[in-house]
Enzyme design. Sequence first.
Site, PDB file in Angstrom:
ATOM      1  N   GLY A 200     -13.887  -7.396  -7.884  1.00 27.39           N
ATOM      2  CA  GLY A 200     -12.803  -7.178  -6.940  1.00 27.39           C
ATOM      3  C   GLY A 200     -12.925  -5.828  -6.259  1.00 27.39           C
TER       4      GLY A 200
ATOM      5  N   GLY B 263     -10.692  -4.379  -4.364  1.00 28.52           N
ATOM      6  CA  GLY B 263      -9.382  -3.888  -3.976  1.00 28.52           C
ATOM      7  C   GLY B 263      -9.161  -2.484  -4.498  1.00 28.52           C
ATOM      8  N   PHE B 264      -7.886  -2.126  -4.696  1.00 31.33           N
ATOM      9  CA  PHE B 264      -7.578  -0.785  -5.174  1.00 31.33           C
ATOM     10  C   PHE B 264      -8.143  -0.550  -6.578  1.00 31.33           C
ATOM     11  CE2 PHE B 264      -3.995  -1.473  -2.139  1.00 31.33           C
ATOM     12  CZ  PHE B 264      -4.331  -0.457  -1.261  1.00 31.33           C
TER      13      PHE B 264
ATOM     14  N   GLU C 204       9.674  -6.260   5.471  1.00 29.32           N
ATOM     15  CA  GLU C 204       8.846  -5.596   6.482  1.00 29.32           C
ATOM     16  C   GLU C 204       8.397  -6.580   7.548  1.00 29.32           C
ATOM     17  OE1 GLU C 204       6.954  -1.811   4.089  1.00 29.32           O
ATOM     18  OE2 GLU C 204       5.814  -3.682   4.092  1.00 29.32           O
TER      19      GLU C 204
ATOM     20  N   ASP D 139      -2.813  -6.012 -10.407  1.00 20.53           N
ATOM     21  CA  ASP D 139      -1.824  -7.088 -10.389  1.00 20.53           C
ATOM     22  C   ASP D 139      -2.084  -8.163 -11.436  1.00 20.53           C
ATOM     23  OD1 ASP D 139      -0.712  -5.764  -8.279  1.00 20.53           O
ATOM     24  OD2 ASP D 139      -1.305  -7.192  -6.736  1.00 20.53           O
TER      25      ASP D 139
ATOM     26  N   ALA E 233       0.401  -1.212  -5.410  1.00 22.57           N
ATOM     27  CA  ALA E 233      -0.862  -0.500  -5.241  1.00 22.57           C
ATOM     28  C   ALA E 233      -1.019   0.689  -6.189  1.00 22.57           C
ATOM     29  CB  ALA E 233      -1.012  -0.051  -3.785  1.00 22.57           C
TER      30      ALA E 233
END
Length: 427
Positions: free
Chosen positions: A10, A12-13, A170, A297, A313
């Site tokens: 992954g 991602g972060f 949002e 997550d 995050a």
Amino acid sequence: MANKHVVVLGAGFVGLHAVRELAREPGVQVTLVDRNNYHLFQPLLYQVATAGLEAPQIAFPVRAFLRRHKNARFLLGSAEGVDPQAKILWVEGRPVAYDYLIVGTGTRTNDFGLPGVARYGYGLKDLDDAMKIRDRILSACEEAVRTPDPARRKALLTFVVVGGGPTGVELAGALGEVRRHVVSRDYPDLDLSELRVILVENSHRLLETFAPSSAQYAQRFLEKLGVELMLGERVVEVSPDAVRLQSGLTLPSFTVVWSAGVTGQALPGLTATKGNRIATTPELYVPDHPSIYVAGDLNYLEYRDGRPHPQVAPTAMQQGALAARNILRELYGQEKRPFQYKEKGNMATLGRSHAIAEIGNLKMRGFLAWGAWLAVHLYYLIGFRNRMMVLSNWAYSYFTYDYAVRIMHNRHSFPAPLEPVEEPVQL
């Protein structure tokens, strides 16, 4: 220490922060695996979906990120499963051997098994989702100009967002701004009163993770912006042309964005628990497989009060870095450290010059919170060029009241409404 191979799943972060830690140790070889060749800054996906930003501005090439890390390599592919006993990760039929594995595959949209959600609803988890939503919105406005059928035009110009968390709020706020500043000028043939943005939330309030006062501020702003809030309502079905609620109301709509929840993208070979997430020890490794770490997550680790850590995050960044550091500590014969979440606060942007931010006991609203939100997101965005492009787009939109990216990549088609629908009651 020499020749230890750490596979990070992954980009991602979790993945980026893990690689940064591992790359400091020259005796470790790192392979970063992802099905995409870029890191995606998910907090700004909703702005791509509402024509505020272009897709490449919130994505950064993985190989460009790895240039500075000489002991790291990238493998493009989708992970199919893991064999913990053999220490093999399967990537599109190819076995990738590892000494340690860090899994940060994140989450996917949770449709809760409701009829029609997976087929007719639009999630917002990746660039493809955001581009589809943007094309859908623009196509609906173009089609509404063409159609003489009032019922069809009503369904075309009704945009339903399901879920009153930060993503839903949002997105609804951004759609309200599009209605006010873009549609009113680009589509003079449309009656602006016919364009509706509806936010449906099962709870009786928005933003459960924020203080009630912040949630009330957000609610008042959205209502002033023209967003219709349906609180305490639950979606029971999504059809091609409508959303049906538990109360019996039916909302005519061809565009339903589903942000009501997520579920973990568990890796086959690992046992999942609540929310399809993977339970770990406080040190972030899987109890039965100490060479496998799970972060972000997908990780299910509870506070002392029994609540799992938030799927945000900052959690992913902190856990990704700790998982890497604990692997290095084990290689050096040092004691591993448990995860201790450092609260970074909550932020949500509502619209032009308005946001809410909570950092410890400090609560900000309005322009000051909006400025803090801009600064934080620019800081964490990967790539100097991306930061400059996003900043210039934001400045352009702020001073011109215009959204710069209104290009339709794929025109969507819409069916005729299948049956007359009941006008919803205004709550």
